[in-house]
Design a protein around this motif. Sequence first.
Motif, PDB file in Angstrom:
ATOM      1  N   ASP A 279       0.828  -1.205   0.000  1.00 45.88           N
ATOM      2  CA  ASP A 279       0.000   0.000   0.000  1.00 45.88           C
ATOM      3  C   ASP A 279       0.863   1.256   0.000  1.00 45.88           C
ATOM      4  OD1 ASP A 279      -2.249  -1.541  -0.018  1.00 45.88           O
ATOM      5  OD2 ASP A 279      -2.737  -1.265   2.094  1.00 45.88           O
ATOM      6  N   PHE A 280       1.933   1.252   0.786  1.00 46.89           N
ATOM      7  CA  PHE A 280       2.849   2.391   0.863  1.00 46.89           C
ATOM      8  C   PHE A 280       3.459   2.685  -0.499  1.00 46.89           C
ATOM      9  CE2 PHE A 280       7.177   4.001   1.501  1.00 46.89           C
ATOM     10  CZ  PHE A 280       6.951   5.091   2.334  1.00 46.89           C
ATOM     11  N   THR A 281       3.952   1.650  -1.165  1.00 48.45           N
ATOM     12  CA  THR A 281       4.612   1.832  -2.460  1.00 48.45           C
ATOM     13  C   THR A 281       3.617   2.250  -3.536  1.00 48.45           C
ATOM     14  OG1 THR A 281       6.189   0.111  -1.802  1.00 48.45           O
ATOM     15  CG2 THR A 281       6.162   0.740  -4.121  1.00 48.45           C
ATOM     16  N   LYS A 282       2.422   1.642  -3.528  1.00 48.06           N
ATOM     17  CA  LYS A 282       1.405   2.012  -4.518  1.00 48.06           C
ATOM     18  C   LYS A 282       0.987   3.473  -4.368  1.00 48.06           C
ATOM     19  CE  LYS A 282      -0.848  -2.385  -5.603  1.00 48.06           C
ATOM     20  NZ  LYS A 282      -2.124  -3.159  -5.496  1.00 48.06           N
ATOM     21  N   ALA A 333      10.940  13.532  -6.400  1.00 49.52           N
ATOM     22  CA  ALA A 333      11.420  13.046  -5.117  1.00 49.52           C
ATOM     23  C   ALA A 333      10.687  13.780  -4.000  1.00 49.52           C
ATOM     24  CB  ALA A 333      12.923  13.270  -4.997  1.00 49.52           C
ATOM     25  N   ILE A 334      10.658  13.167  -2.834  1.00 44.81           N
ATOM     26  CA  ILE A 334      10.046  13.820  -1.673  1.00 44.81           C
ATOM     27  C   ILE A 334      10.737  15.154  -1.408  1.00 44.81           C
ATOM     28  CG2 ILE A 334       9.584  13.623   0.792  1.00 44.81           C
ATOM     29  CD1 ILE A 334       7.917  11.736  -0.908  1.00 44.81           C
ATOM     30  N   ASN A 335      12.062  15.169  -1.562  1.00 50.99           N
ATOM     31  CA  ASN A 335      12.820  16.396  -1.276  1.00 50.99           C
ATOM     32  C   ASN A 335      12.478  17.554  -2.204  1.00 50.99           C
ATOM     33  OD1 ASN A 335      14.090  15.129   0.800  1.00 50.99           O
ATOM     34  ND2 ASN A 335      16.062  14.846  -0.243  1.00 50.99           N
ATOM     35  N   VAL A 369      -0.968  15.131  -2.817  1.00 51.36           N
ATOM     36  CA  VAL A 369       0.491  15.014  -2.664  1.00 51.36           C
ATOM     37  C   VAL A 369       0.877  15.156  -1.197  1.00 51.36           C
ATOM     38  CG1 VAL A 369       2.691  16.120  -3.202  1.00 51.36           C
ATOM     39  CG2 VAL A 369       1.003  15.762  -5.009  1.00 51.36           C
ATOM     40  N   ASP A 370       0.260  16.091  -0.499  1.00 54.43           N
ATOM     41  CA  ASP A 370       0.565  16.270   0.920  1.00 54.43           C
ATOM     42  C   ASP A 370       0.252  15.006   1.716  1.00 54.43           C
ATOM     43  OD1 ASP A 370       1.041  18.058   3.388  1.00 54.43           O
ATOM     44  OD2 ASP A 370      -0.977  17.268   3.731  1.00 54.43           O
ATOM     45  N   ALA A 371      -0.871  14.346   1.402  1.00 56.84           N
ATOM     46  CA  ALA A 371      -1.224  13.126   2.129  1.00 56.84           C
ATOM     47  C   ALA A 371      -0.167  12.045   1.924  1.00 56.84           C
ATOM     48  CB  ALA A 371      -2.596  12.629   1.669  1.00 56.84           C
ATOM     49  N   ARG A 372       0.377  11.964   0.714  1.00 52.92           N
ATOM     50  CA  ARG A 372       1.398  10.940   0.451  1.00 52.92           C
ATOM     51  C   ARG A 372       2.734  11.301   1.101  1.00 52.92           C
ATOM     52  NH1 ARG A 372       1.569   9.838  -5.695  1.00 52.92           N
ATOM     53  NH2 ARG A 372       0.742  11.937  -5.986  1.00 52.92           N
ATOM     54  N   ILE A 373       3.056  12.583   1.117  1.00 49.06           N
ATOM     55  CA  ILE A 373       4.289  13.003   1.794  1.00 49.06           C
ATOM     56  C   ILE A 373       4.170  12.757   3.297  1.00 49.06           C
ATOM     57  CG2 ILE A 373       5.701  15.009   2.379  1.00 49.06           C
ATOM     58  CD1 ILE A 373       5.150  16.090  -0.415  1.00 49.06           C
ATOM     59  N   VAL A 376       5.030   9.284   4.212  1.00 51.54           N
ATOM     60  CA  VAL A 376       6.473   9.068   4.336  1.00 51.54           C
ATOM     61  C   VAL A 376       6.977   9.617   5.667  1.00 51.54           C
ATOM     62  CG1 VAL A 376       8.729   9.638   3.355  1.00 51.54           C
ATOM     63  CG2 VAL A 376       6.819   9.073   1.839  1.00 51.54           C
ATOM     64  N   MET A 377       6.480  10.801   6.048  1.00 56.88           N
ATOM     65  CA  MET A 377       6.898  11.391   7.318  1.00 56.88           C
ATOM     66  C   MET A 377       6.499  10.499   8.500  1.00 56.88           C
ATOM     67  SD  MET A 377       8.529  14.127   6.460  1.00 56.88           S
ATOM     68  CE  MET A 377       9.030  13.239   4.962  1.00 56.88           C
ATOM     69  N   ASP A 378       5.296   9.937   8.436  1.00 61.86           N
ATOM     70  CA  ASP A 378       4.850   9.034   9.507  1.00 61.86           C
ATOM     71  C   ASP A 378       5.745   7.803   9.590  1.00 61.86           C
ATOM     72  OD1 ASP A 378       2.804  10.689  10.237  1.00 61.86           O
ATOM     73  OD2 ASP A 378       1.242   9.608   9.137  1.00 61.86           O
ATOM     74  N   LEU A 379       6.180   7.308   8.435  1.00 64.76           N
ATOM     75  CA  LEU A 379       7.078   6.152   8.446  1.00 64.76           C
ATOM     76  C   LEU A 379       8.432   6.544   9.036  1.00 64.76           C
ATOM     77  CD1 LEU A 379       7.550   3.182   7.626  1.00 64.76           C
ATOM     78  CD2 LEU A 379       8.417   4.027   5.440  1.00 64.76           C
ATOM     79  N   ARG A 380       8.962   7.697   8.648  1.00 65.00           N
ATOM     80  CA  ARG A 380      10.259   8.138   9.156  1.00 65.00           C
ATOM     81  C   ARG A 380      10.212   8.352  10.671  1.00 65.00           C
ATOM     82  NH1 ARG A 380      13.388  12.252   5.137  1.00 65.00           N
ATOM     83  NH2 ARG A 380      14.848  12.009   6.873  1.00 65.00           N
ATOM     84  N   ARG A 381       9.049   8.769  11.168  1.00 67.93           N
ATOM     85  CA  ARG A 381       8.906   8.953  12.620  1.00 67.93           C
ATOM     86  C   ARG A 381       8.552   7.652  13.328  1.00 67.93           C
ATOM     87  NH1 ARG A 381       6.496  14.062  10.860  1.00 67.93           N
ATOM     88  NH2 ARG A 381       4.453  13.065  10.704  1.00 67.93           N
TER      89      ARG A 381
END
Length: 746
Positions: A279-282, A333-335, A369-373, A376-381
């Motif tokens: 789900d994350f990758t999709k 990229a996210i960056n 786009v914000d929801a998908r970013i 990623v932030m939730d995963l990094r945290r």
Amino acid sequence: MTLSRSLLALYVSIITIMAAATITEKYMGSYYVADTIYGSWWFAAMWALLAAAGVAYIVKRRVRRTSVLLLHGSFFVILLGALLTHISASQGTVRLRLGETTDTYVVSTKDGDIRHTLPFKLRLKSFDIHYHDGTKAAADYVTRLTVTDGDKTTEALVSMNNIFSYKSVRLYQMSYDPDMRGSVLSVNRDPWGIPVTYCGYALLFIAMAWMLIDPKGPYRRLLRSDIVRKGMMTFALLVATTFMAHGATTLPKETADKFGRLYVLYNNRVCPLQTLAIDFTKKLCGSASYGGYTAEQVLMGFVMWPDEWSREPLLRLKGGALRDRLQLPRHCAINTFFNDMMGGYIIGPYLNEYYNGHDDEFHRQVADVDARIQLVMDLRRGKLLKVFPYTVNGNTTWYAPTDIMPDSAVAPADRQYMQNVFSLIYQEALAGNMASVGNIADKMLRYQHKNGGSSLPSGMQTRAERLYNAVPFATILFMLNLGMGFATLFAVLWLMTRPTRRTLRGSMLMKIAVAVMLLSFAALTLCVALRWLIRGTAPMANGYETMLLMAWIIMAASLLLCRRFAIVLTFGFIMSGFFLLVSHISQMDPQITHIMPVLQSPLLSIHVSVIMTAFALLSLTFICGITALLLRAMRGSCAEVLAAQLAALRALSQLFYYPAMAALAVGIFVGAVWANVSWGAYWSWDAKEVWAMITFMVYAAAAHGTSLPMMRRPMPWHVFMVAAFATILMTYFGVNYFLGGMHSYA
């Protein structure tokens, strides 16, 4: 104006008013249309006039056939029940607090709340929410009451799909107070309307069954007709970007797969970490893999080396408005979205505009786009990695490594393990000790089995989910079915326009088509069975699953009928492929989640499956109509041959039509019974209910060939079936994605 024309004008007017009301409701609100349209005296009068005119017309035509009288009589009884409900029923709410007693309930009107007296007293003993093991997904809401009637005291329990009845008063679970010390119940008093309406439903079920088996009815005559036995012989023989990664660091495939076998609490459901990874990758790049990396490798790459992966151009921008305005490539990229020279988070100002009411295409894409970013932030945290179960007194809680763990809830040794194990994995991965990383993953799995309690899925459910994750059923089957459908359709149309009228009986194309349909049906059956096994309930709780069900029903019908009517195979390929395509490309969410408690009713399975059967069969009448229009446009055959072909297609269309109408009527009114059991109102004029009724009423016109002579001619029949299909599209997609309402799901 004759009686028949007056009846038709009134019929069309009611349909038009209901359609307009659903659109008005979107902009003016439910209370407005309930008061000014559905609850108005003139709308009730129109239905009364329609019923009276219908009775007069039947008397005038001296209709004597039992099935016809029973069918129309059932509608009259249902309308009578609705009138009694409108006149005599009362519906409101009662709010209870723990330990308090009340004997009143509140009815909300446009003029304010009116308090009514109950014929007994209610006292709340307790309110509880039951959860699925190890999750915060509600399984049921349970209210326990004491009912006092004079000197008599009765213990009562009210929960979802479990009503309590006493002295013609029915209590339904509606809501609860946030502090869990109060419950809100729906109160329904309808002593006359419900029994009369249910009697009408029973008559309707009998009438629909009798319509299909009546020896003198149109359906049995159709089955005995020469056009079915001979005319169909003419047709029975005619059918037959991944992106390259830039070398971002991640775990080897075999090692990442071990982490994919761990369990995680995701979407309020305990499932393999592989499901989260896919789900994350999709959501990021629209595919279950990226540049040759598996979903598990992508997920673990962001976990272990977030800075590198944030530079990877894997974020797919779906729409052009955002890309054009910010001059962005299709893959970013996210960056890309973080730039100190541009103020930090470059879409932040536009996001604020979105939350302040800017709802155009550009701002919706910004929010997406914000929801998908943020994912990623939730995963990094570490917030997404709830992989550590801990069971105390039979209650299991799942923790992420960064969660706050109370000293009283988790033993110190377990807390230290949860907080430090990913650091250990990272150290071993940096040192290149992938064998050690794999061993740590194995130990984490053993830890989960030891501490997961009853929250872990069974071994069979786990294997089913991993198999389901491994095969993109909808993607493969929609391409296969549509490809075969159009290939056989072109072959059919080409042969039907040839002077020699060659057929495909015994041809290789016909054999291949049957084999492919069997293979596709088996694969879709496996897909549906896997979803059923994974969640433990019938897979028909959302738009994605009902699309799969529609495709499954169409393929089953095609296989049952293809030996006698081979052209059905072509129709089955096209329509099942279409529904699978819709499930693949639309906004529907294929994620498997626990369903809401109110949906955990056997009546739901009956309601949805019967309605989907009706829609599937009616979609085949649509394909018959399209085929007829194409034949008429091509005009390759002589007039006599074309007429025979159109008549044969009409006969085939009617074979689908009559069972579809029976299923649609039964499905609608089973849904009404379910609504009455669950909410206390069998008809609430919700947009989907209204459009389902419109669909039934529009299609029902085709059954009245005596009153509408044009329906006895093949070409008008086919044109009507093609046009009527728009009501199905509106009922399913228009309500889901435009009108909304409590039946809206995707």
